[in-house]
Scaffold this active site. Structure first.
Site, PDB file in Angstrom:
ATOM      1  N   CYS A   2      17.613  -1.518  -5.586  1.00  0.00           N
ATOM      2  CA  CYS A   2      18.945  -1.261  -5.073  1.00  0.00           C
ATOM      3  C   CYS A   2      19.210   0.233  -5.201  1.00  0.00           C
ATOM      4  O   CYS A   2      18.490   0.957  -5.872  1.00  0.00           O
ATOM      5  CB  CYS A   2      19.954  -2.026  -5.886  1.00  0.00           C
ATOM      6  SG  CYS A   2      19.532  -3.770  -6.005  1.00  0.00           S
ATOM      7  N   ARG A  27      17.027   1.985   0.231  1.00  0.00           N
ATOM      8  CA  ARG A  27      16.573   1.311  -0.986  1.00  0.00           C
ATOM      9  C   ARG A  27      16.896  -0.181  -0.983  1.00  0.00           C
ATOM     10  O   ARG A  27      16.430  -0.928  -1.849  1.00  0.00           O
ATOM     11  CB  ARG A  27      17.212   1.949  -2.221  1.00  0.00           C
ATOM     12  CG  ARG A  27      16.876   3.408  -2.388  1.00  0.00           C
ATOM     13  CD  ARG A  27      17.579   3.961  -3.589  1.00  0.00           C
ATOM     14  NE  ARG A  27      17.046   3.414  -4.805  1.00  0.00           N
ATOM     15  CZ  ARG A  27      16.041   3.912  -5.498  1.00  0.00           C
ATOM     16  NH1 ARG A  27      15.452   5.008  -5.067  1.00  0.00           N
ATOM     17  NH2 ARG A  27      15.621   3.351  -6.592  1.00  0.00           N
ATOM     18  N   TRP A  72      19.410  -4.958  -2.706  1.00  0.00           N
ATOM     19  CA  TRP A  72      18.228  -5.680  -2.219  1.00  0.00           C
ATOM     20  C   TRP A  72      18.100  -6.865  -3.167  1.00  0.00           C
ATOM     21  O   TRP A  72      17.767  -6.708  -4.331  1.00  0.00           O
ATOM     22  CB  TRP A  72      17.002  -4.780  -2.289  1.00  0.00           C
ATOM     23  CG  TRP A  72      15.777  -5.378  -1.657  1.00  0.00           C
ATOM     24  CD1 TRP A  72      15.427  -5.336  -0.343  1.00  0.00           C
ATOM     25  CD2 TRP A  72      14.738  -6.100  -2.324  1.00  0.00           C
ATOM     26  NE1 TRP A  72      14.242  -5.995  -0.148  1.00  0.00           N
ATOM     27  CE2 TRP A  72      13.798  -6.470  -1.341  1.00  0.00           C
ATOM     28  CE3 TRP A  72      14.505  -6.476  -3.637  1.00  0.00           C
ATOM     29  CZ2 TRP A  72      12.646  -7.191  -1.631  1.00  0.00           C
ATOM     30  CZ3 TRP A  72      13.363  -7.199  -3.937  1.00  0.00           C
ATOM     31  CH2 TRP A  72      12.441  -7.554  -2.937  1.00  0.00           C
ATOM     32  N   GLU A 465      -4.041  -0.347   7.168  1.00  0.00           N
ATOM     33  CA  GLU A 465      -2.769   0.379   7.243  1.00  0.00           C
ATOM     34  C   GLU A 465      -2.082   0.129   8.594  1.00  0.00           C
ATOM     35  O   GLU A 465      -0.874  -0.098   8.654  1.00  0.00           O
ATOM     36  CB  GLU A 465      -3.026   1.887   7.004  1.00  0.00           C
ATOM     37  CG  GLU A 465      -1.826   2.790   7.181  1.00  0.00           C
ATOM     38  CD  GLU A 465      -0.631   2.454   6.297  1.00  0.00           C
ATOM     39  OE1 GLU A 465      -0.754   1.622   5.391  1.00  0.00           O
ATOM     40  OE2 GLU A 465       0.441   3.008   6.560  1.00  0.00           O
ATOM     41  N   GLU A 472       5.268  -4.846   9.331  1.00  0.00           N
ATOM     42  CA  GLU A 472       6.593  -4.510   8.798  1.00  0.00           C
ATOM     43  C   GLU A 472       7.530  -3.953   9.864  1.00  0.00           C
ATOM     44  O   GLU A 472       8.734  -4.155   9.777  1.00  0.00           O
ATOM     45  CB  GLU A 472       6.493  -3.557   7.604  1.00  0.00           C
ATOM     46  CG  GLU A 472       5.936  -2.208   7.944  1.00  0.00           C
ATOM     47  CD  GLU A 472       5.773  -1.301   6.738  1.00  0.00           C
ATOM     48  OE1 GLU A 472       6.519  -1.451   5.765  1.00  0.00           O
ATOM     49  OE2 GLU A 472       4.896  -0.423   6.788  1.00  0.00           O
ATOM     50  N   HIS A 488     -18.218 -13.540   9.741  1.00  0.00           N
ATOM     51  CA  HIS A 488     -18.224 -14.407   8.552  1.00  0.00           C
ATOM     52  C   HIS A 488     -16.991 -15.292   8.506  1.00  0.00           C
ATOM     53  O   HIS A 488     -16.659 -15.832   7.459  1.00  0.00           O
ATOM     54  CB  HIS A 488     -18.347 -13.549   7.288  1.00  0.00           C
ATOM     55  CG  HIS A 488     -19.615 -12.760   7.249  1.00  0.00           C
ATOM     56  ND1 HIS A 488     -20.849 -13.350   7.081  1.00  0.00           N
ATOM     57  CD2 HIS A 488     -19.855 -11.434   7.401  1.00  0.00           C
ATOM     58  CE1 HIS A 488     -21.790 -12.414   7.119  1.00  0.00           C
ATOM     59  NE2 HIS A 488     -21.208 -11.238   7.324  1.00  0.00           N
ATOM     60  N   LYS A 583      12.649   0.757   0.593  1.00  0.00           N
ATOM     61  CA  LYS A 583      11.737   1.898   0.535  1.00  0.00           C
ATOM     62  C   LYS A 583      11.093   2.033  -0.838  1.00  0.00           C
ATOM     63  O   LYS A 583       9.923   2.314  -0.962  1.00  0.00           O
ATOM     64  CB  LYS A 583      12.526   3.172   0.875  1.00  0.00           C
ATOM     65  CG  LYS A 583      11.692   4.440   0.883  1.00  0.00           C
ATOM     66  CD  LYS A 583      10.951   4.582   2.177  1.00  0.00           C
ATOM     67  CE  LYS A 583      10.042   5.786   2.227  1.00  0.00           C
ATOM     68  NZ  LYS A 583       8.914   5.532   3.134  1.00  0.00           N
TER      69      LYS A 583
HETATM   70  C1  F6R Z   1       4.582   0.454   3.786  1.00  0.00           C
HETATM   71  C2  F6R Z   1       5.319   0.943   2.643  1.00  0.00           C
HETATM   72  C3  F6R Z   1       5.066   0.317   1.321  1.00  0.00           C
HETATM   73  C4  F6R Z   1       4.850   1.414   0.268  1.00  0.00           C
HETATM   74  C5  F6R Z   1       4.703   0.787  -1.118  1.00  0.00           C
HETATM   75  C6  F6R Z   1       4.415   1.824  -2.178  1.00  0.00           C
HETATM   76  O1  F6R Z   1       4.915   1.168   4.938  1.00  0.00           O
HETATM   77  O2  F6R Z   1       6.116   1.837   2.753  1.00  0.00           O
HETATM   78  O3  F6R Z   1       3.974  -0.538   1.373  1.00  0.00           O
HETATM   79  O4  F6R Z   1       3.715   2.138   0.614  1.00  0.00           O
HETATM   80  O5  F6R Z   1       5.882   0.103  -1.444  1.00  0.00           O
HETATM   81  O6  F6R Z   1       5.417   2.778  -2.246  1.00  0.00           O
HETATM   82  P1  F6R Z   1       5.195   4.161  -2.975  1.00  0.00           P
HETATM   83  O7  F6R Z   1       4.192   4.925  -2.213  1.00  0.00           O
HETATM   84  O8  F6R Z   1       6.554   4.811  -2.982  1.00  0.00           O
HETATM   85  O9  F6R Z   1       4.710   3.834  -4.371  1.00  0.00           O
END
Ligand code: F6R
Length: 588
Positions: A2, A27, A72, A465, A472, A488, A583
């Site tokens: 949050c 957040r 959140w 990636e 997402e 496989h 985020k």
């Molecule tokens: C995907 C994404 C998340 C972050 C993950 C780690 O686009 O943003 O998978 O990569 O939550 O976050 P950090 O890098 O801030 O530790």
């Protein structure tokens, strides 16, 4: 996950808090709320839904002291009642909380037994009731002791702010394993989950120590560790890295950040050579090197394995932060843990680092947010210098992480860095120039149910990636596959028209990947080739510029980001704030 913010100062609190909440919304964004105090009266408004919904409601909140929250959900559904702030039974204390209380069940029962009435299902509300008990009848000089008693009753992670008409213009703050930083002006204080929420007002910031509490008035901050040791409160200037443009504009943050990658990579490669040499020395001396991360940052760790092996012959073991326990037993005082994180606040990463540090490992952080919890826990750190990344999906931070990891690998090898920021930046610009055709191309996948992304060697983590971005942003099931693994099992899913994105730059993986593409094509797959070489195999070809060695992953990920972005746009998805995500994942 949050976001919390407070204000005590001479201006009306509601506008400052609302503005801060908007910047914190990345957040968490399922509910929002605010409490503002005007003398002896405190008013609270809160709502399930986006921060924007509060806009019409907070106009009537008068006063110069307040707290606010964007949620959140962890404990309790997304309802008005579960939105923060939460108040004590008598309505005299309001709190906002980020984190998870681990002893919430016991405390709730205890408190109910003593007559407390709860109005939400959240763990956070407990803090308001514990504070109510601890603050009862205390004089001003006993306030700190009461706050310390409160935090000692709480287990788990928390950053919380509390206000009360009983306390006048004082804001109480506490943090344990969740971030809290205070914006410092001569006549106002703005405690918040991150600096982006108050940068508009000040770039003087006091980063609260872990396991500490603080009392702040408009003109002063006092702080103590949980054991009662007073702390020296020293604000610092927030580094220039976080002062980039983060205000918005007319495109999505995500697209803006994808487009910023040429600049991000150039800046990432402008590193202090001495620092990198020092870190390289530590890596060479280590018995074992681990690269820990989550989500996109874990994918950077996977690419790092190929980079360190190929450039320096060094074995780096990638570890998913949430699965660190499997590796913890092997970590010892000869180990080095590279912790990779954009935010530096990801709970799983911090936990893995805590465990590794306790076992004697050296910790090297690769972070984007300066002064993050991770940076402060580490023995040394490198800032990837990508600038603020506001879109929830990681984009430019990924390419900047790759640039820094490659540069570090060259230092470990003791060789000049064979990676030029200007050149990589312009290669990425070549890909960005195809934005229009990529936008048209995704018409073909926008209605699909599944997409497969396939690559070999270091292109495999890039496929992972790209799949994560597609999931997402566009909410399409996407699977990143190692090309050789298809036969496989997964090949069984390939049928007429199945969309496949084939990562196939012309390096030593080229021929084998091409024949894996043939195998899929023979089963009817619709092949979108990402390569610097054209082929009849491809139903659609996204042309990569000619890249060399470790430039490639930074360049080939860009079309995948654009494909996910434009697919999401066509499907009407919420691009900057995908559903259910946040985020900064500050819960385990
Ligand atoms: C995907 C994404 C998340 C972050 C993950 C780690 O686009 O943003 O998978 O990569 O939550 O976050 P950090 O890098 O801030 O530790």
């Amino acid at each position: 996950m949050c976001g919390i913010i407070g204000y005590t100062g001479p201006l009306p609190a509601n506008g400052i808090l609302l503005d801060g909440l908007k910047r914190l919304e990345y957040r968490g964004y399922d509910s929002a709320g605010m409490a503002v105090m005007d003398g002896s009266r405190m008013k609270v408004v809160k709502r399930a839904g986006r921060v924007g919904l509060l806009e019409d409601l907070v106009g009537g909140l008068m006063g110069h002291v307040g707290i606010a929250h964007t949620r959140w959900a962890t404990h309790g559904g997304v309802t008005d009642a579960n939105a923060h702030p939460h108040t004590s039974c008598d309505g005299m204390i309001a709190i906002v909380h980020n984190g998870i209380l681990e002893n919430s069940e016991e405390l709730r029962e205890e408190l109910i037994g003593r007559g407390h009435r709860f109005t939400s299902e959240t763990d956070s509300e407990i803090i308001a009731h514990v504070l109510e008990e601890e603050l009862k009848g205390v004089e001003k000089e006993e306030l700190v002791a009461a706050l310390l008693r409160t935090v000692r009753r709480l287990e788990g992670s928390f950053a919380f702010l509390a206000i009360s008409p009983l306390l006048g213009d004082v804001i109480l703050a506490a943090r344990k394993d969740s971030p809290m930083v205070v914006g410092v002006l001569p006549d106002a204080k703005i405690p918040a989950s991150d600096v982006l929420s108050f940068l508009k007002w000040t770039d003087d910031a006091y980063f609260m120590e872990n396991e500490s509490v603080a009392l702040m008035t408009p003109v002063d901050i006092e702080a103590w560790l949980f054991d009662g040791t007073p702390l020296d409160v020293r604000p610092v200037k927030v580094a220039v890295e976080v002062k980039g443009e983060y205000g918005g504009g007319d495109v999505h943050h995500t697209l803006k950040e994808i487009r910023e990658q040429p600049m991000a990579v150039r800046r990432a490669l402008e590193q202090d050579g001495e620092l990198l040499s020092e870190l390289a020395g530590l890596m060479r001396e280590a018995d074992r090197v681990y690269a820990v991360g989550a989500g996109t940052s874990y994918h950077a760790a996977l690419v790092a394995r190929y980079m360190f092996a190929g450039i320096a012959g060094l074995e780096v073991q990638p570890v998913l932060a949430s699965e660190h326990r499997l590796f913890s037993g092997w970590i010892g005082d000869g180990s080095l843990v590279m912790a990779i994180s954009q935010s530096g606040e990801t709970a799983d990463v911090l936990e893995a680092v805590r465990v590794a540090k306790a076992r004697g490992a050296k910790i090297v952080a690769i972070v984007n947010m300066p002064r993050s919890s991770l940076e402060r826990m580490s023995h040394a750190s490198v800032n990837i210098r990508a600038g603020p990344e506001v879109g929830v999906a990681a984009t430019k931070s990924f390419t900047a992480q790759l640039a820094v990891l490659a540069a570090l690998a060259y230092h470990v090898a003791g060789r000049p860095i064979d990676l030029d920021g200007e050149r990589v930046g312009s290669l990425i610009e070549d890909v960005l120039a195809q934005e229009g055709s990529i936008e048209r191309m995704v018409e073909g996948i926008k209605d699909g149910r599944d997409v497969y992304l396939v690559g070999r060697g270091m292109h495999y983590p890039i496929a992972l990636e790209g799949a994560l971005k597609m999931k997402e942003l566009a909410y399409i099931h996407a699977e990143g596959m190692a090309a050789g693994e298809l036969k496989h099992g997964t090949l069984a899913l390939i049928e007429g028209g199945t969309p496949v994105i084939l990562l196939n730059p012309s390096d030593d993986t080229y021929k084998e990947t091409l024949s894996n593409g043939e195998e899929m094509k023979a089963r009817g797959a619709f092949i979108m080739g990402i390569s610097d070489r054209s082929s009849d195999l491809y139903d659609v070809h996204i042309e990569l510029p000619r890249t060399r060695g470790y430039e490639t992953p930074m360049v080939e990920v860009v079309p995948l980001q654009l494909m996910a972005y434009y697919t999401a746009l066509l499907r009407g998805a919420e691009i900057d704030k995908p559903r259910n995500l946040a985020k900064s994942v500050t819960v385990k």
